[in-house]
Design an enzyme around this catalytic site. Structure first.
Site: not given
Ligand SMILES: [Mg+2]
Length: 361
Positions: A12, A106-107
């Protein structure tokens, strides 16, 4: 056991959009930054760590964020840049495993049970991935390492930002016991409220709750809830399929008969759907409204625009436009849904923004 214990890493990025903006504009470093539009209906898409002590959070209305932190700097989102960084980190993941399941730009979950590059431990792989992300993008990421997806995601939050944490086999149940159920991925705010009303506040409460009663209240989802309370989650890492649409629907506890209730429900759905669009850096031109009556008769209405919707307000506007001819309601409604399809790059939308500044003919 029929299969080896899985090894899952959840990666993350830290305050992703805001960190990208601070990376690319030194004047923003060390300052409270909100990515999003500051206008009346704007919503914070991401907040820098400097903004968080003021109580600024993502998904918060911009006006409220501004009130909490008067020196907050608003920066409009640059999704094309976020998508490019997302592709970079995805390429780093792909050096270690083909089993990558992105949750957003983003993960991602990585299944490294059988990694392409052998290392002493999953911890070592997570460290290498984070180091590569920093070296190649200039951004920090956090990682959670565990034996299933649910625990890996919880673990990545544990030493955030720029940290990592391992929940080893057997330790899951104790890890989740003290945590509030609202912190569990897979238990949304509405479900958390229903659980709280049943006296379930923490993982330990959820574990102690009779499985049969849980099933009566939550149906099929109860098995998942029961599992995670024991630190168990059998869902495999599923590599990404390209999305064709983004939508949400809701079944009401009590059928709706008043127009204003339906308008309100649509507003909540539009907010959620738009949050999903922003998270994935996507928007779309086609909006579809779905309505199911108490007698299970169903109708859908859609419209296609020239340009993708630009923001939550436009999405809601389109939804209301589709709903209006159906009012006043003839029959009560048990389900409402709204979906965005014909997905594309929202950059096309900012071109449209320029055009709309021209006087209309
Ligand atoms: Mg994040």
């Amino acid at each position: 056991m029929t299969q080896p214990v899985r090894r899952i890493i959840h990666i993350d990025m830290d305050a992703f959009y805001a960190s990208v903006e601070q990376r690319d504009n030194p004047a923003l470093r060390g300052r409270p930054v909100a990515v999003g539009r500051s206008q009346e209906r704007g919503v914070v898409a991401a907040a820098s760590y400097e903004a968080r002590p003021f109580g600024v959070r993502s998904a918060m209305p911009s006006l409220l964020a501004q009130r909490r932190c008067p020196q907050l700097v608003f920066v409009p989102p640059r999704f094309e840049v976020y998508r490019a960084v997302s592709a970079q980190i995805h390429a780093i993941f792909a050096r270690y495993t083909p089993l990558i399941q992105p949750l957003s730009l983003d993960e991602a979950y990585l299944d490294i049970t059988q990694p392409l590059i052998r290392r002493a431990s999953a911890t070592a792989i997570a460290q290498e991935i984070r180091a590569a992300i920093l070296a190649e993008t200039g951004l920090t990421a956090s990682a959670g390492i565990s034996y299933n997806k649910f625990l890996a995601k919880l673990a990545s939050d544990h030493n955030k930002p720029n940290g990592q944490f391992v929940i080893p086999p057997g330790a899951g149940q104790d890890f989740v016991a003290p945590l509030p159920v609202s912190a569990f991925h897979g238990i949304g705010p509405a479900t958390a409220r229903r659980m709280n009303a049943l006296g379930i506040q923490t993982g330990a409460d959820l574990r102690a709750f009779p499985p049969e009663t849980l099933r009566q209240h939550f149906g099929k989802a109860a098995a998942f809830y029961h599992g995670i309370a024991h630190g168990e989650d059998t869902r495999p890492v599923e590599p990404d399929r390209p999305r064709k649409s983004l939508g949400k629907e809701t079944t009401f506890d009590q059928d709706l008969i008043h127009d204003h209730d339906l308008n309100e429900a649509l507003q909540i759905l539009a907010e959620k759907v738009w949050a999903g669009c922003e998270k994935r850096g996507l928007s779309g031109r086609t909006i579809t409204l779905k309505l199911r009556h108490a007698d299970f008769s169903q109708l859908t209405r859609s419209l296609s625009r020239q340009t993708p919707v630009r923001d939550q307000a436009e999405l809601l506007q389109a939804g209301l436009h589709l709903l209006r001819p159906l009012l006043p309601l003839q029959k009560s409604v048990r389900l409402l849904g709204i979906t965005v399809s014909s997905l594309c790059d929202p950059q096309a939308a900012s071109g449209a923004e320029q055009l709309s500044l021209l006087p209309s003919a």
